[in-house]
Enzyme design. Structure first.
Site, PDB file in Angstrom:
ATOM      1  N   ASP A  53       0.875  -1.154   0.000  1.00 16.03           N
ATOM      2  CA  ASP A  53       0.000   0.000   0.000  1.00 16.03           C
ATOM      3  C   ASP A  53       0.923   1.216   0.000  1.00 16.03           C
ATOM      4  O   ASP A  53       2.115   1.109   0.281  1.00 16.03           O
ATOM      5  CB  ASP A  53      -0.937  -0.009   1.220  1.00 16.03           C
ATOM      6  CG  ASP A  53      -2.172   0.850   0.977  1.00 16.03           C
ATOM      7  OD1 ASP A  53      -3.200   0.620   1.629  1.00 16.03           O
ATOM      8  OD2 ASP A  53      -2.093   1.748   0.108  1.00 16.03           O
TER       9      ASP A  53
HETATM   10  C1  GLC Z   1      -4.293   4.232  -0.130  1.00 16.04           C
HETATM   11  C2  GLC Z   1      -5.233   3.085   0.018  1.00 16.04           C
HETATM   12  C3  GLC Z   1      -5.223   2.134  -1.141  1.00 16.04           C
HETATM   13  C4  GLC Z   1      -5.021   2.901  -2.433  1.00 16.04           C
HETATM   14  C5  GLC Z   1      -3.631   3.521  -2.377  1.00 16.04           C
HETATM   15  C6  GLC Z   1      -3.340   4.372  -3.608  1.00 16.04           C
HETATM   16  O1  GLC Z   1      -3.688   4.599   1.041  1.00 16.04           O
HETATM   17  O2  GLC Z   1      -5.147   2.350   1.237  1.00 16.04           O
HETATM   18  O3  GLC Z   1      -6.473   1.436  -1.146  1.00 16.04           O
HETATM   19  O4  GLC Z   1      -5.142   2.046  -3.546  1.00 16.04           O
HETATM   20  O5  GLC Z   1      -3.435   4.323  -1.223  1.00 16.04           O
HETATM   21  O6  GLC Z   1      -4.199   5.462  -3.633  1.00 16.04           O
END
Ligand code: GLC
Length: 756
Positions: free
Chosen positions: A263
């Site tokens: 993430d």
């Molecule tokens: C975020 C989210 C994830 C998302 C990523 C990119 O923090 O937890 O679901 O795809 O960042 O935006």
């Protein structure tokens, strides 16, 4: 970490190694390995390491010298996110990146339709490819453990079987249309509070039976190519460097052959991350950039591990063809075909909870309809922190009503309340004080206007609920009360007009005690996408019957739900006020004050899943706790009759399939869909089980008077439990009761059969 836990984790890891090699699934990605051998031969170490971290905010590197394209990611899961600047969250400012806003996760789940999930994935893939993307950062398939979860709207259900069926449908839809999914967030990211630091403490059995199934199903049955490691820890190990989750279970046991990305900002080490399975650090290169190169050169990481991580990425790269630069972002992303899919999902998601006959709305006498509530005009595509959708259009409830009613009724709108608005940064006490005063004055004005409009109307359509600032990534709600004083407002409206139909456009549970008693009809219409307003109007006017079913339980009160009742959530002292009034008494379900006081001292970064498998209806039914509306519940504009239940045998072996048949008849005057559900109750089990568990369902469309004989299948294999002693799936061959019904709270008939 105490000794006992160290021992447990060590034992579990050893067992997993023994049980590994039982790959249950052979990925199509493996077909590329021969070609990849040759590619890796030609690559320098620097080129390999370059692939293992972010190149821009939403891309990771290929190998330009060898003609291997970058991997391009796009947030989902309910619409292709607008194009951003390469190295910031700021929009690029394109005009072509206006996408379809598909109904969010809980709305899709409310359709109980794997077929619609497949269509949904197809639509998402088409729009991803128009934008030049390879991998959609979705579906978001974490189990909805707490009603207040900030991303409950984005996730699917409290039930692993329903979530699994929909995850498979979505994944197949995406990957059969030239894009890849990225299942998120693996795993046990079930809260937003402290999401980046919380350590989930969970037993193996609950992890295997409740929280992992949607990921497992999408890998084993739909060959998912991507997985996103969650921000949190599981049993003391960060997900992005969790050998048990990423290597032992995901790869060795389930046969996952693709790539794992972190993430955003969720990587925590160099050697552990790359060794324990992470392929790409997103979006930075703090750990898997120069630090990794140095670690290889210092002999801390073998080039063999690097080659393996590169191979896993190249498999996806070879399978998903890059979109030529000249083809990407050339026309408006949202197209009619996808808008139709958005309508199909929205129209099957709306849940009718209560109707005294006031619906469908009769407009034959040109009534005056008071549409009251800011949610009638609220855009739900964007807001809060999370991945919103810059959508081509969004039909709000008010617009949908105007579209469908035209001049056949007089619609008068009143805002009714001041909606919650998400704002960045902290405010001074003075600023907060000033805003509170202004809001109070505004609320008085809006209430007066709403009462005035309501007093002159034949019917009040109260459109309330949450919005994307109330339910948002990054924080959980403090409670499930309707925001902005909606309870108080509807009570005021009821003083001047009793004919109230309430529509809640929320993504997660609300406390319905006030609105349920006052409203003559009550519906949930979700964050329902680009076509949500049209779908709602079609349901309210009777153009179609409502047919959504609850994907989660609606509790009488928040404190009844398991993680709250056991004091497992919210964690830590800072929430003392939440439990202060409860700690002094033993709760109705016998959880003693000591347990709750223990919770008060719990580290805010330890999430104790001591409810284990008793999530959602499993908890309420096992504890015999009343609910406001049960899991799987939803009314239509007709009635269905169930009869003639039979099974194809009285006893079943562990490799058999249980076939349960019955007659379903539409005994009303309108075509509608019924979602028939089959639950299993264990009568004399050898281990503990929840009261019942969903093991089959089917959405059936029947015309008035039509009847069908339905047969639903349950492989006995699906009734196994995770044996924490053997660290393996095991059979509990006991007598079971098949419970066939229209919801967890509406079982039409039961039949006992024996597993032998
Ligand atoms: C975020 C989210 C994830 C998302 C990523 C990119 O923090 O937890 O679901 O795809 O960042 O935006």
């Amino acid at each position: 970490m105490n000794l006992q836990r160290i021992l447990w984790i060590a034992v579990f890891a050893i067992i997993m190694m023994e049980s590994s090699g039982q790959k249950t699934h052979k990925s199509v990605l493996l077909q590329h390995d021969k070609k990849i051998d040759a590619i890796i031969q030609q690559m320098t170490l620097e080129e390999k390491v370059e692939m293992l971290h972010g190149k821009t905010m939403f891309a990771s590197a290929g190998v330009e010298r060898l003609g291997i394209a970058d991997v391009k990611y796009a947030d989902g899961p309910f619409g292709i996110r607008e194009e951003l600047q390469p190295h910031s969250w700021a929009p690029l400012g394109l005009t072509t990146d206006k996408a379809t806003f598909f109904p969010t996760g809980s709305a899709l789940a409310a359709t109980w339709s794997p077929e619609l999930a497949y269509e949904y994935g197809t639509g998402m893939a088409r729009e991803a490819r128009m934008r030049g993307k390879d991998m959609i950062l979705g579906p978001a398939i974490n189990i909805q453990r707490i009603p207040t979860g900030g991303r409950t709207y984005e996730y699917l259900s409290e039930d692993p079987f329903l979530s699994s069926r929909l995850s498979v449908g979505y994944t197949k839809g995406v990957q059969e249309n030239e894009a890849a999914v990225c299942l998120k967030h693996y795993a046990l990211n079930n809260q937003e509070n402290n999401r980046g630091t919380v350590n989930v403490i969970i037993g193996e059995r609950a992890m295997r039976e409740i929280y992992l199934p949607p990921f497992r199903a999408a890998v084993e049955e739909a060959d998912a190519f991507g997985v996103m490691a969650a921000y949190n820890k599981v049993n003391d190990r960060w997900c992005s460097e969790n050998d048990i989750l990423q290597n032992k279970i995901l790869r060795d046991e389930w046969g996952f052959a693709g790539m794992i990305i972190s993430d955003w900002g969720g990587t925590h080490s160099t050697v552990d991350a790359v060794t324990y399975g992470l392929n790409v650090e997103m979006p930075d290169k703090k750990y898997l950039g120069q630090a990794l190169l140095d670690s290889v050169k210092a002999g801390k990481v073998s080039e063999e591990i690097i080659n393996l991580r590169v191979r896993e990425i190249l498999r996806v790269r070879m399978e998903i063809k890059p979109v030529p630069e000249e083809k990407a972002n050339k026309e408006i992303t949202s197209q009619p075909a996808q808008q139709k899919i958005a309508y199909n999902v929205a129209s099957k998601s709306i849940v009718l909870l209560k109707n005294n006959g006031i619906l469908p709305i009769d407009i034959s006498k040109k009534p005056v309809i008071a549409v009251i509530g800011a949610n009638a005009t609220q855009i739900m595509a964007t807001g809060g922190l999370g991945a919103g959708v810059k959508t081509l259009y969004e039909v709000t409830p008010l617009e949908g009503l105007k579209n469908k009613i035209g001049d056949k009724a007089e619609i008068v709108f009143a805002q009714g309340y001041v909606p919650v608005v998400f704002t960045w940064g902290r405010k001074s006490p003075e600023q907060l004080e000033k805003e509170a005063r202004e809001k109070e004055i505004k609320t008085k004005e809006l209430t007066k206007e709403a009462m005035d409009v309501a007093s002159k109307a034949d019917l009040v359509l109260f459109i309330g609920g949450n919005n994307r600032s109330v339910e948002t990534e990054g924080s959980d709600r403090k409670d499930i009360k309707l925001p902005s004083g909606q309870d108080e407002l509807i009570q005021k409206i009821a003083e001047v007009n009793k004919n109230i139909v309430t529509v809640l456009t929320s993504g997660a549970p609300n406390d319905l005690n006030v609105v349920n008693s006052i409203s003559k009809a009550l519906l949930i219409s979700w964050f329902n996408g680009t076509e949500g307003g049209n779908a709602l109007a079609d349901v309210l006017l009777g153009n179609i019957s409502p047919s959504g079913r609850l994907p989660f339980t609606l509790p009488v009160k928040l404190e009844d739900s398991p993680a709250y009742a056991l004091g497992n959530y919210p964690q830590g002292n800072k929430n003392a006020d939440v439990f202060a009034n409860l700690v002094s008494e033993t709760d109705s379900i016998g959880v003693t004050a000591e347990k709750k006081s223990e919770a008060l001292n719990r580290d805010p970064n330890t999430a104790n899943y001591s409810e284990e498998s008793l999530v959602g209806y499993r908890w309420f039914d096992t504890k015999k706790l009343p609910v406001m509306y049960p899991f799987g519940y939803g009314l239509t504009y007709t009635d269905f009759n169930y009869s003639a239940l039979k099974t194809d045998s009285e006893k079943y072996g562990k490799n058999d399939i249980i076939r349960v048949s019955f007659e379903l008849k539409n005994t009303g005057k309108m075509a509608a869909d019924e979602v028939v559900q089959v639950y299993i109750h264990r009568i004399n089990p050898s281990v503990e089980w929840p009261e019942k568990e969903l093991k089959a369902f089917s959405r059936e469309t029947l015309n008035p008077g039509e009847s069908k004989t339905l047969t639903l299948e349950i492989p006995v294999k699906n009734l196994q439990y995770w044996n924490e002693t053997k660290h393996a799936w095991d059979d509990d061959l006991c007598n079971i009761e098949l419970q066939v019904g229209a919801s967890a709270g509406d079982i039409k008939f039961k039949k006992e059969v024996a597993l032998k």
